[in-house]
Structure formats: C-alpha cells, structure tokens
Design a protein around this motif. Structure first.
Motif, PDB file in Angstrom:
ATOM      1  N   GLY A 263      17.655  -7.171 -12.783  1.00  0.00           N
ATOM      2  CA  GLY A 263      17.259  -6.421 -13.863  1.00  0.00           C
ATOM      3  C   GLY A 263      15.931  -5.546 -13.595  1.00  0.00           C
ATOM      4  N   LYS A 264      15.445  -5.529 -12.582  1.00  0.00           N
ATOM      5  CA  LYS A 264      14.076  -4.924 -12.409  1.00  0.00           C
ATOM      6  C   LYS A 264      14.266  -3.240 -12.055  1.00  0.00           C
ATOM      7  N   VAL A 265      15.314  -2.697 -12.021  1.00  0.00           N
ATOM      8  CA  VAL A 265      15.616  -1.161 -11.784  1.00  0.00           C
ATOM      9  C   VAL A 265      14.584  -0.395 -12.525  1.00  0.00           C
ATOM     10  N   ASP A 266      14.198  -0.690 -13.690  1.00  0.00           N
ATOM     11  CA  ASP A 266      13.153   0.146 -14.391  1.00  0.00           C
ATOM     12  C   ASP A 266      11.699  -0.313 -14.255  1.00  0.00           C
ATOM     13  N   ASP A 267      11.656  -1.360 -13.328  1.00  0.00           N
ATOM     14  CA  ASP A 267      10.126  -1.696 -13.234  1.00  0.00           C
ATOM     15  C   ASP A 267       9.574  -0.665 -12.406  1.00  0.00           C
ATOM     16  N   THR A 268       8.035  -0.603 -12.588  1.00  0.00           N
ATOM     17  CA  THR A 268       7.411   0.253 -11.922  1.00  0.00           C
ATOM     18  C   THR A 268       6.263  -0.398 -11.042  1.00  0.00           C
ATOM     19  N   ALA A 269       5.969   0.262 -10.022  1.00  0.00           N
ATOM     20  CA  ALA A 269       5.092  -0.663  -9.221  1.00  0.00           C
ATOM     21  C   ALA A 269       3.985   0.477  -8.666  1.00  0.00           C
ATOM     22  N   VAL A 270       2.909  -0.313  -8.166  1.00  0.00           N
ATOM     23  CA  VAL A 270       1.789   0.622  -7.357  1.00  0.00           C
ATOM     24  C   VAL A 270       1.623  -0.224  -6.003  1.00  0.00           C
ATOM     25  N   PHE A 271       1.703   0.296  -5.074  1.00  0.00           N
ATOM     26  CA  PHE A 271       1.542  -0.167  -3.641  1.00  0.00           C
ATOM     27  C   PHE A 271       0.319   0.473  -2.782  1.00  0.00           C
ATOM     28  N   ASP A 272      -0.560  -0.062  -2.170  1.00  0.00           N
ATOM     29  CA  ASP A 272      -1.692   0.336  -1.213  1.00  0.00           C
ATOM     30  C   ASP A 272      -1.223  -0.101  -0.006  1.00  0.00           C
ATOM     31  N   LEU A 273      -1.305   1.141   0.870  1.00  0.00           N
ATOM     32  CA  LEU A 273      -1.175   1.183   2.248  1.00  0.00           C
ATOM     33  C   LEU A 273      -2.572   1.171   3.042  1.00  0.00           C
ATOM     34  N   PHE A 274      -3.059   0.145   3.389  1.00  0.00           N
ATOM     35  CA  PHE A 274      -4.251   0.104   4.179  1.00  0.00           C
ATOM     36  C   PHE A 274      -4.427  -0.590   5.389  1.00  0.00           C
ATOM     37  N   PHE A 275      -5.508  -0.912   6.175  1.00  0.00           N
ATOM     38  CA  PHE A 275      -5.500  -1.651   7.111  1.00  0.00           C
ATOM     39  C   PHE A 275      -6.996  -2.565   6.780  1.00  0.00           C
ATOM     40  N   ARG A 276      -7.211  -3.856   7.579  1.00  0.00           N
ATOM     41  CA  ARG A 276      -8.210  -4.588   7.222  1.00  0.00           C
ATOM     42  C   ARG A 276      -9.380  -4.626   8.399  1.00  0.00           C
ATOM     43  N   THR A 277      -9.119  -4.001   9.571  1.00  0.00           N
ATOM     44  CA  THR A 277     -10.067  -4.070  10.528  1.00  0.00           C
ATOM     45  C   THR A 277      -9.845  -2.745  11.496  1.00  0.00           C
ATOM     46  N   ASN A 278     -10.831  -2.194  11.979  1.00  0.00           N
ATOM     47  CA  ASN A 278     -10.774  -1.088  12.796  1.00  0.00           C
ATOM     48  C   ASN A 278     -10.390  -1.414  13.946  1.00  0.00           C
ATOM     49  N   PRO A 279      -9.673  -0.606  14.700  1.00  0.00           N
ATOM     50  CA  PRO A 279      -9.340  -0.886  16.133  1.00  0.00           C
ATOM     51  C   PRO A 279     -10.181  -0.778  17.114  1.00  0.00           C
TER      52      PRO A 279
END
Lengths: 549, 549
Positions: free
Chosen positions: A39-55
């Motif tokens: 029943g989570k069809v109407d749930d809304t979310a925020v996702f962050d895309l990030f990295f933790r260490t420079n290459p």
C-alpha cells in the motif's frame, strides 16, 4: 527545440536503446512489488545520489552524466516485452495488477534537482536529488548510478591528465580497443573530451558527439610495404602549380642529402618504411603525420620522415609531424626535435622547428609527470588504456540513499561513521572567498534561509562536534537547479563544448593545493548548525539500545 | 536457423547498434584511403589477433567475444550518414571514388578462423586469424579488439572467482551500478556468466542473454519503514489452507519467544526493520531472503529475520535466507549459522539449519581466499565492483598484427623481444599428455603436416635457441575452426550455456599448478622447428644494419 537536440541523432537513440528501465538490478523491481503490495503507492520519497570519497587519491571530482540521466527519465517506459519478461521471471504468485501498474509507469511525477554538469564536486554533497513517489524513485536507482558513476569518473580522470599535461600540450583519447565494451569506449571518448581532452581516435564518438577525431596510420601500414617497388606510383601533383612531381625520386634524393646532416646512412634506413611514408604522403599531402618507430626511430624513421617531408616541401606542402609509439619517449622526442632543428637550419626551413611530435605508448599521469621532470619535446599525447579504463581506480562509488519519506527524514546509521547518511531534504551552497576561490560547500536543511554574502555562517563538520568555523562568503552559489519536473526537462543540459568549458572554469575556482597530484589538501564540506543538530537528534532517536559500538 | 539465433532478439540488435564500422580508430580509415590510393585494393593480408601476457598475474586466459565478432562481420556496412560524416571529417582532397568504394564494402571476402569461444588460451597463440583483402582486414582491427579484449578479460576474471570460491558456493554478479557504462554492465553480466557465475542482478542482461537474475531488497526498503504501524496489512494467506494468518502478530510473538533462545532483547531490535521484513515476506512468501544488516545484524537483523521466518513457517512457507552487506563477513556469517542451528534445534525445524547466507560487500578474489582461511558460513557471494571493472587489471592487451601480405610473411621487430611477432600463416595445436592434461600449445607454419598422436614433435621456444624439447602427444587438438567465409557464418557459435560449460571443461584440462592463485606455473607455448627457422631467417633479413641493439 532543445528537446529535439537531445533525440535528433539516430545513433544516439540507438545507443540509448540499452538505457531503459530493465537496465537495473532485479531487487529494484522486487522492492517495487513489495511497496506496491504493502500500500505504499502514494508514499513519496527523497533520494540523494552522492559519493563518499574522491577518486584517484585526489581531492576533487568532476560531475558528469546528467544529460544521459535526463534522457533516461524521458524514455522511461516498460515495453510489452519487458512486462512479459518480468511476468516470466518474478515468482508466479505476483498479482497481475502490479504489471498493469508498471505498464503505465513514467517519470511524470518525478522532480530531479542536480548540480550543473561539468562542475567540481565533493564527497557527501548530493549530485542529484530525486523526489517523487517512492516506487518510481526507487526504480531509478541503479540506472542513475550507472549513468553518473562512470561518466564522472572518466571526466575526472581526463581533467587530471589535462592538469598534469599543462595547457600547451594536446591530449588525444586513443583507448577504444582497450575499453570496457563498445559503449565503455564511447563514454570514454565523450567524457574525456568533457574533462579537457582535445579529441579522440573513435570515429563513432566523433560522429555522435561532434568531437574532433584524429589519427594517421599504424605499424601494420608500414610493414605492408617491403621495398620501394611496392609503390604503385611515384607521382604527386604540386600544391599550387598542379605539375607532376616525382615524390619518390625527391624523397630518395633528400634521404641521401640528409644522411650527412643527421649522421645516419641511407643503407641503415628501411626502404619499406620509406615506401609506406611516401604512399601516406601521397594520400594526405597536407596532413602528413608519420609513425616513425616501426623499425628504429634514430636509424630509420626520422631519416625517412625528414626525407619525405622535404620532398613534400618541394611539391608545395608542409608536413605535420611524427608519432612515436615505443621506447624512451623523453630521449626520442628530444632527438627528433634536435633533428628538426638541424634540418631547419641547414635547409633554411624555419617551420621544420615546429613540427608536431606525438607520443603514445602506455601513458598515464605518472608518465607525463616523469617526462616533464626529465625534459621532453612532445606536443601531443595519445592516451589509451590508463585513461579509458581509469586503471588507477576503475569505479567511482556513488550511492543512492533514501533521506526522506512522506516528509519524515531518514538516516542510515553505520558502525562506520563515513557511511552514515545526512538525512532530510537539503540544499547545497558553495561559499567563495574574496579572492574568488571556493572556500567550502555547505549543506543546509531546505527550510533554512540561504547563506548571504558578507554575513557570517557557522559551518560545522557533519560528525565531529569540535570542528566548526565561521565563514563570511564574498559570493554564494546555490548548487542545485531543477532539471526535470512534471514529466519533462525544465532546464536543458548544456551542449558538450559548454560542459567542457564549465569543467575548466569550475576547476579554476579551486585552490592549487586542492588540485595538486601529491598529497592534495581536502576541500571542506560542512553542514549548517541547524542541520548538524537535526542529524544528531535523529541519530539519537534511531540509535540501537544496548552496548556502545 | 542459426542465423536467426544471432539476430532474433530485438534488444540484442538495439545494443549492437553501436557495434558498426565507425566504431573504430580514425587511422584505420585514413590507412584504408592510403592503401586504396596506392593501388593496394587487391592486396591480400593475414592478421593475427593475440595477447602477450595473461591478466591478473595468472597463467591462463579465457577466450570470449567470438559471437559478437561474427555479428559485427555480418552487419559490417557503412550507412549513407556514415559516408556523409567521413566526407566531412577527412581532408577535402580525398577522391570521391574512395567513398563509393567504402559504400559497397562488406565482409564477403573475409575468412575468419578462431579458437572455440570459452577455451583456455595462452600468450602469443592467435585467438583470431583474419584473412582477406588488405583494406577490409585492416578496417576490422579496432572493433575486433574492442569486442575480444573486454569479453575475454571479464570471462577470465569470473573464472578465477569461480576457482577460488569452489564448486559449492553460488556466485552472483551485482556490478551494474559500478560498471564502465551501461554496455560495460551488460558485457560484465554476460561474460561473468560464461566464466562460471550463476546469475546476475542485471534484469536487461537476464532478458537479452537468458541468464538467471537474482535479487531481493536494499537498505532503503528497510529504512522506508519506521514502526509496525507502517504496515498496510498484517495478513498473509496460508500456503495450503488459504486461511488468513496474522503475520504481524505471529512475528511479534515469535520475536518475543526467540529473544530468549538467541539472547537478544526485542527492545534492541528495530520495529521498522521488522515491519519491512514482514512486508517483504507478504510480497514474496516463498522467496523470503532478507537483508539483515541495516541496523545491527546481531541485535536486530537476525532476530527480526528469524521471527518472520518462523511466522512464515506457521503460514506454510519456508524462508530462503539472509543477505549480509557490511561488517565482518566471516564472523557474522558464522554467528548467523549458529543462530539458525539454535533455532532449528529449539523448534525442531531441521531446514532452518540450511538457510542460505548471501554476502555482498566489496568482495574480491583475496577476500574470498581470506574468508576461506578464517572459516565462514556463506553459501553465496554477490560480487560487484571488483568483478565488473576487473579492478586488479582493467584491460587485456590484445593486439592485431599483420603477419602476411600477398603470400609474403611479415615480421614486426622490436628491441623488446616479447613484442616481436611470429610471422606467416600459422596453425595452432594443443598437445595433451596421457593423463589428459594439456602439455603445450604448438604453433606451426600452415604448410607443415599436423602433429600426430604417438609421434614425437620437436617443440621450441620461439626466441630462445636452447629451449627445446620433444613431446609425444596422447591427443592432438587443432585449435582453429573457420567461423566466417564467403560472406557468412559457416560455423555457428554455441549458445551461452554451452560456452559456459566449455570454460569449465577447458579449465579441467589444465594442471592445477598452472591455475593456482599464487605463483602459478607458466603453460608452455612453442613453435615447430620449421617455424623457428622461418622466424629467425626472416628476422635476419629484416635486421637493421648498424650497431648491435
């Protein structure tokens, strides 16, 4: 019009045939079903895309791949055959209505904010913020990571090569044959151009992305000629008079005359090589750049090259230069330059001093630094394997983390503090000093007012209480723009050449010690006091009961 | 029919949209023009595609990519827009007839011989032998290298993981998000399956190549639930009776009962995690495999998993197992197995002993070896970054060298003996001993008779005169088959599963000391006495006059 710009290229569309919703991990789809079923069809979310260490043991990263992400959102749709495959693949008791739901799914309710493509970026500052219904935001994870990870890694790698090479050297990407798959090769060409390379050998990349393509000939071209008799014709028409010149006779005569100047006997030089170079010069009289190390640079290649270049000169053409693909590049390039100087002086041809010297054998950042230290006369590096596979570190570790659901912040705890996520819907600002250099990136809760120029801002380390400082910015840059909402692109990504310029202008805002190759200084990423308190209160609420870990 | 097999998949065709003649280095096309212009249109050539060193500090390589090469030959054709691009890109004085020539060019006059895909192969033994008109054989170089290099590297890497993991452990490829481009990810899935993996998380790879796909859920699924109230429904229908069970009540009750058995208080365990696992179990009651390290494996994840597994058992379902994605995998897997044993014994559920334990955090060959040494209870490894990027060595160095032109042998000399090519049109044989193990690969001139079983054969090191030995083979395998001639495939490549079996059967013919991880013994590659003499006579003819180098 800009929408057209993204899809008007047939090859680009063909390539992107594989960037589709099924290019994902199965668990995204099983999770989608579990969300749907619970029943989570109407749930809304925020996702962050990030990295933790420079290459690459560096202290900066170049963000790239945004345009590809937008194309992916635009084309997101499960085809009938996708659905059929999923029906066969998922367990038999999946409710059929779920597949109906997937069939209609698009990115119409997604909002994507991002940092501008080509910007320097740092650990923990989200590159993308994806908001919308939980199920679709979750379904985007793997593909967005795939599109950002390699693009950013590659652009960063190329930018590092550009920095060590300096501004006065050309850099060409020659890596297709060693790339990780055909598309790995195309991505490498595209993102190394963005990162600061001047061109590629990859013809399809040239066609698809309008990148300059470069290349001359290989050793096999030279070895396919054995003797001067292998030449089909000796003739070349003069550039201006159009009169027939005998390029072969001219070259042989010049080789004889030159042998005294550069102290190599014509008998030592390969006739097959001379025939090959003459043949190449006949085909490309205005673009004569010859590979000179098939047999011996010193005793054959240079002599033959100079002979053909002087013969071309008699026919009204100027040669371009040479490529060296083996041996001691420092020594051989200096030897070649010295030879060119001798010829220029002896025959009063000043342009001979400035012939191009291309080097191309297994070059990496360290080789370039070492060549600079030794002294060399190379004008252009052709770089393959190390560049395109990012040999020093072949993956960037971007992650995609849930930070808010239905307006409630989420934190992912870990025994490793570096892996704790920064919760909630956030904004990111870059604060600049009076000298124009970037001082710090600051993450704030989105509800907070933006930092202001001339006003002091408390910047805190996200996890270490004692690390904090006031900063008075001379300039404040809000790092996010909304690129996608209401089912369409709302900020159009910039053309490749502008992204390429952005990389260099963005890098110029970084202090030199942050960019240097050896032991660079880390750039600081901070959180506001408000966000600091927010993180740690949430951490406490979620902390496990029990032993201190 | 088999032709259909190669092209009947729409996605495969879409992917291969980028494998086209322009996916090459520009110098192939400039050389083609120079050949064309110098009257070499009817010249014929033989090229060998081979590598010089095995990857990963090992002593064997798996050959892969052949099917893709054949598809490339089949589709080789310059489109009108390709020609248009080349007209714009090449210098303006190129003769227009050359573009007419390119327009009509196909692989109809090419003959391609190859070793069977999935075979173990060794340095210097050509994997492909390409014969035909000089221009088209030259134009194929870069694309063939691109298709063979990464495929073979990836299959070799996967086969090495399979060897260190042993037969009783499942291996899953989880690397899409860290792969080098979308197609890098697809190639990784395909060739790790060939190399011995059991499946992938990549859904598109599953669809395109009919590879088993696997996956359950991520940490974000768990953190999207905060409390037991987040559960939409508590109900699950019983597997047999179809009666409504209250899975929530059952799980909470089991958690209470279990806490005494495994000495963890229910208060320490996360309710959000329990809600997430219940929700996942409702969606996949027969496929319940749960991620247990979102909060704390010991104090939360294991307890919650066992509670849900026992509740599922009450509803007539058997749980599958757990996945651990962080922490000390040896310790945690043993802890989990001990817990399963305790539960099995306490509640008389012997199948609980055999629950699957999947581990998946930054695993490479060394991690698996180290886990084996420490002792662990893992049944399945999910492997990402290190596998798909071939982190230990991200490129295989295959090269494509001219060995014959118009029936005349060609040798490429180099100051580095390892880079000297073995000239001429050759055959390759693998000689086996009485125990079934491969003894040596032998290269011969094509004019020589094949070695015979029971007859002694003089095998020589190609470059060191004193290294030679007689071998009496118990079995002789001719390594080449003709796969393409007269414009079509004449030996059809085998389906993926058969190539996958070929890898294992081929590896079984190698002695263990050649395959071992640490300091493996090199496998020998020799030339016949006739070929040895031929190489060195040609070398002498081509040796430069002058100083000894």
């Amino acid at each position: 019009m800009s929408c057209d710009y993204l899809i008007n290229n047939k090859e680009m569309a063909r390539q992107n045939g594989i960037v589709q919703p099924l290019l994902t991990d199965l668990y995204q789809i099983t999770m989608a079903y579990a969300y749907w079923k619970s029943g989570k069809v109407d749930d809304t979310a925020v996702f962050d895309l990030f990295f933790r260490t420079n290459p690459f043991q560096g202290e900066f990263t170049i963000f790239a791949g945004l345009e590809e992400c937008l194309k992916f959102l635009e084309n997101f749709h499960y085809s009938d055959s996708d659905i059929e495959y999923l029906v066969q693949t998922l367990p038999p008791n999946i409710e059929p209505e779920f597949f109906e739901y997937l069939k209609d799914l698009t990115c119409k309710d997604i909002k994507l904010s991002a940092i501008e493509e080509g910007s320097v970026v740092f650990p923990r500052v989200p590159l993308l913020r994806v908001e919308g219904p939980l199920i679709i935001t979750q379904l985007l994870e793997t593909t967005l990571l795939t599109l950002v990870n390699f693009a950013s890694l590659m652009a960063t790698n190329a930018a590092r090569y550009r920095m060590v090479a300096g501004k006065n050297v050309s850099l060409l990407e020659f890596g297709l044959r060693r790339a990780q798959g055909p598309d790995g090769g195309l991505s490498a060409s595209k993102y190394s151009y963005i990162g600061g390379f001047d061109g590629t050998s990859n013809v399809l990349a040239g066609k698809m992305f309008n990148i300059p393509v470069k290349g001359t000939h290989a050793h096999s071209f030279v070895t396919s000629f054995s003797t001067l008799d292998d030449l089909h014709t000796a003739v070349l028409l003069h550039a201006e008079t159009q009169k027939q010149c005998n390029l072969l006779e001219l070259a042989v005569e010049w080789r004889r005359r030159l042998s005294a100047v550069i102290d190599v006997s014509p008998e030592e030089a390969s006739d097959g090589e001379l025939a090959a170079l003459i043949s190449y010069a006949q085909a490309f009289p205005s673009g004569f750049l010859a590979l000179v190390d098939t047999y011996d640079v010193k005793r054959s290649g240079l002599l033959n090259f100079c002979a053909v270049a002087l013969a071309l000169n008699d026919c009204g053409y100027r040669a371009v230069g040479i490529r060296i693909d083996s041996g001691d590049l420092a020594y051989l390039s200096v030897l070649a330059r010295d030879t060119f100087h001798q010829v220029a002086e002896k025959f009063q041809l000043p342009w001979f001093n400035h012939l191009t010297i291309v080097a191309s054998n297994d070059i990496n950042e360290e080789t370039i630094l070492s060549l600079h230290e030794q002294g060399h006369a190379i004008d252009c590096f052709g770089i393959g394997t190390h560049l395109v596979t990012c040999q020093r570190q072949p993956a960037l570790g971007c992650v995609y983390k849930l930070v808010e659901i239905n307006g409630q912040p989420r934190i992912k705890l870990s025994q490793d503090v570096g892996k704790v996520t920064i919760p909630g819907h956030k904004e990111a600002y870059r604060l600049f000093g009076a000298d124009g250099h970037a001082l710090i990136d600051l993450l704030q809760r989105s509800s907070e007012p933006a930092p202001e120029v001339g006003q002091k801002v408390l910047c805190r380390h996200p996890f270490q209480e004692s690390k904090r400082a006031y900063v008075i910015p001379s300039k404040v840059e809000h790092l996010y723009k909304i690129y996608w909402k209401e089912g369409r692109i709302c900020t159009f990504p910039k053309p490749l050449v502008e992204v390429r310029e952005r990389v260099q202008s963005s890098l110029r805002t970084l202090r030199q010690d942050i960019k240097r190759n050896l032991n660079p200084t880390p750039y600081k990423v901070a959180v506001s006091d408000d966000l600091y308190t927010f993180i740690h209160e949430l951490w406490l609420q979620n902390a496990p009961i029990g032993e201190l870990s």
